[in-house]
Design an enzyme around this catalytic site. Structure first.
Site, mmCIF file in Angstrom:
data_model
loop_
_atom_site.group_PDB
_atom_site.id
_atom_site.type_symbol
_atom_site.label_atom_id
_atom_site.label_comp_id
_atom_site.label_asym_id
_atom_site.label_seq_id
_atom_site.Cartn_x
_atom_site.Cartn_y
_atom_site.Cartn_z
ATOM 1 N N ASP A 1 -30.578 -38.297 30.868
ATOM 2 C CA ASP A 1 -31.082 -38.583 29.317
ATOM 3 C C ASP A 1 -31.323 -40.129 29.109
ATOM 4 O OD1 ASP A 1 -32.236 -38.179 27.045
ATOM 5 O OD2 ASP A 1 -30.228 -37.870 26.250
ATOM 6 N N LYS B 1 -17.632 -39.988 16.897
ATOM 7 C CA LYS B 1 -18.577 -39.167 17.195
ATOM 8 C C LYS B 1 -18.063 -37.657 17.078
ATOM 9 C CE LYS B 1 -22.111 -37.754 20.850
ATOM 10 N NZ LYS B 1 -22.402 -37.928 22.351
#
Length: 553
Positions: free
Chosen positions: A278, A186
């Protein structure tokens, strides 16, 4: 000869001459004169803003500069997270089966933010291990997907590496058996005015670094920083995505257990006063053992903290987007446990629709529909907490004590080699614990362990006395003069030793929750090993933050 007196012509002001002048050179010169004569405040303001802008630019460049890192950066990085481990605060044993339905933030810690202050963020950033993208093709590919400009940075991107190269495994100190299914890189870009806030996600991941305590959080393999770009890297194991796995194993999965593990993953966050903010089915992954883990911890924060618009459209509750200012991100909204409950209810509904779309009957459909309706209530007051969700009749057949410990069944099938991988992970954790214990023992060995006066301990007492005199700033000549008188020197030595020993005991006994030692004393304050481990694990993020705030002030 006398000249007749003639009146002097009226003096024109610079502004009047500027209005009548058509010469551009004269116009510029007159403008400068007006600014210099009539506008000293404007001139000083302009100079001040110029100097301030140059100074701020210099500071931002200096802050964003990548300093060289010592060789033991990876070890220091781990220790820096172990100091402030909010996640290490274990819940009470009586709540292992079902959490209490307390109100959001009832046990709030005195923190304004989950991540530390600027000084500690800078220290963590410097301790990240540097990586050169041009030497490893995987990182070069990951960095090409993100844009990190001076004033702005794009969104983070992930790169899937099914077969890591030998160079990458060697760089990460891993073997091929440690990541048999691949890794995920990432890339997190940041701009020059980031002020090290990009370390938030690596910092949060390190809080949940022990998979035995936090099995429902995706583990992290490495946290790195680029040497040539404004990019941080997180290396994670490659797990299966939840929607794709449901699509593949729709007819064999345990749907009730799947939703129960998703609720338990959220419960472990809420028990520590953390909100994900989220939640969606895409942020849940399936481990090789067939269990659920939660990912994308970049949005994690203290419960009930206010924040600007964050989350995914369609999963955010109405209270976070009820007005124009909230929807456009001009006003902050409060995100708490019930915010996550709403998002989790939407994820439950999407998974149920997905299962029905594949021709599979949803178990206990009526009870699930009632539960989802309560979880997605527009009124936050009518919305249940995660503990009440787990106590719903839909989960009546689920033993959450086993779900918490992952001692029962798993909702999905195991991948080949999953058991061997779990054994290797346990072995790596045990090896790391032994290394940490050895390092701690080596540090404690440097502390004088004298327990009796100098006349009875001989050499140990002399060493302790020398250290006492050295700490008090006594010079060698004074020590030699003192040793001329044996009797008086021995008395002074013994007194210094006793005072030092008492001070050492008081220092080792500092801290909340410390108890007097029982039984045989040891080097770490005279406490049995089990009690030392409890105190070490009980040290939360709040204590580390207080120390950091004291340093900053």
């Amino acid at each position: 000869m006398m000249f007749p007196a003639v009146a002097a012509p009226p003096r024109r002001l610079p502004g009047e001459r500027l209005q009548r002048s058509q010469n551009p050179v004269e116009t510029s010169w007159l403008s400068f004169r007006i600014l210099a004569t009539r506008g000293p405040c404007v001139t000083s303001t302009f100079l001040f803003l110029t100097v301030a802008f140059l100074g701020l630019s210099w500071v931002s460049v200096a802050v964003a500069a990548h300093a060289e890192h010592p060789e033991d950066s990876a070890t220091n990085f781990l220790f820096s997270f172990a100091e402030n481990s909010l996640a290490n605060r274990e819940p009470p044993e009586d709540s292992a089966a079902r959490p209490s339905s307390r109100s959001g933030g009832a046990e709030r810690r005195r923190l304004d933010s989950l991540i530390p202050g600027f000084l500690k963020r800078r220290r963590i950033f410097k301790q990240l291990r540097p990586v050169d993208e041009f030497q490893l093709r995987e990182f070069q590919e990951a960095s090409s997907k993100v844009k990190a400009q001076f004033f702005s940075a794009g969104h983070s991107k992930v790169t899937f590496v099914d077969r890591p190269s030998a160079a990458l495994l060697s760089f990460l100190h891993l073997e091929e058996e440690d990541v048999p299914y691949g890794v995920v890189i990432k890339a997190i870009p940041y701009d020059a005015f980031d002020f090290y806030e990009s370390v938030a996600e690596p910092y949060i991941h390190r809080m949940f670094d022990d998979p035995r305590k936090f099995p429902y959080v995706v583990p992290v393999l490495a946290a790195l920083r680029s040497t040539s770009k404004r990019v941080l890297y997180l290396v994670l194991p490659l797990y299966r995505e939840l929607p794709e796995t449901v699509d593949e194993e729709a007819r064999s999965l345990d749907f009730v257990l799947l939703l129960a593990e998703m609720a338990m993953a959220v419960c472990q966050l809420h028990e520590r006063n953390l909100a994900h903010r989220d939640l969606k089915e895409d942020n849940f992954l399936v481990s090789p053992e067939g269990h659920i883990v939660v990912s994308d911890l970049a949005t994690l924060d203290i419960t009930d903290n206010k924040s600007f618009l964050i989350g995914t459209s369609g999963y955010m509750p109405p209270e976070t987007r009820s007005s124009y200012l909230l929807r456009k991100g001009y006003k902050r909204s409060r995100y708490g446990e019930k915010t996550d409950v709403y998002s989790l209810g939407v994820a439950f509904r999407h998974l149920a629709f997905m299962l029905e779309g594949l021709g599979v009957q949803v178990p206990h459909r009526t009870q699930l529909a009632k539960l989802i309706k309560k979880m997605t209530s527009p009124d936050p007051e009518k919305r249940p907490l995660i503990g009440e969700v787990m106590e719903d009749p839909f989960f009546a057949s689920v033993d959450f004590r086993l779900v918490r410990q992952r001692a029962g069944k798993h909702p999905f099938k195991k991948l080949p080699g999953a058991d061997l991988l779990a054994e290797r992970q346990r072995a790596r954790l045990e090896a790391r614990e032994k290394a940490d214990a050895a390092a701690k023992a080596a540090d404690n060995a440097e502390v004088p362990a004298a327990k009796s006066p100098a006349g009875k301990t001989g050499g140990a007492g002399t060493l302790s006395g020398d250290r006492d005199r050295a700490g008090s700033g006594e010079k060698p000549a004074e020590r030699a003069e003192e040793e001329k008188g044996r009797g008086r020197g021995a008395q002074t030595h013994e007194g210094n030793h006793d005072r030092t020993d008492d001070a050492g005991r008081e220092e080792l006994r500092e801290g909340p929750g410390d108890q007097k030692p029982s039984g045989e004393e040891n080097r770490e304050g005279g406490q049995p090993p089990g009690q030392r481990e409890e105190q070490r694990e009980g040290t939360g993020l709040e204590e580390g933050f207080n120390k950091e705030d004291a340093q900053e002030s």
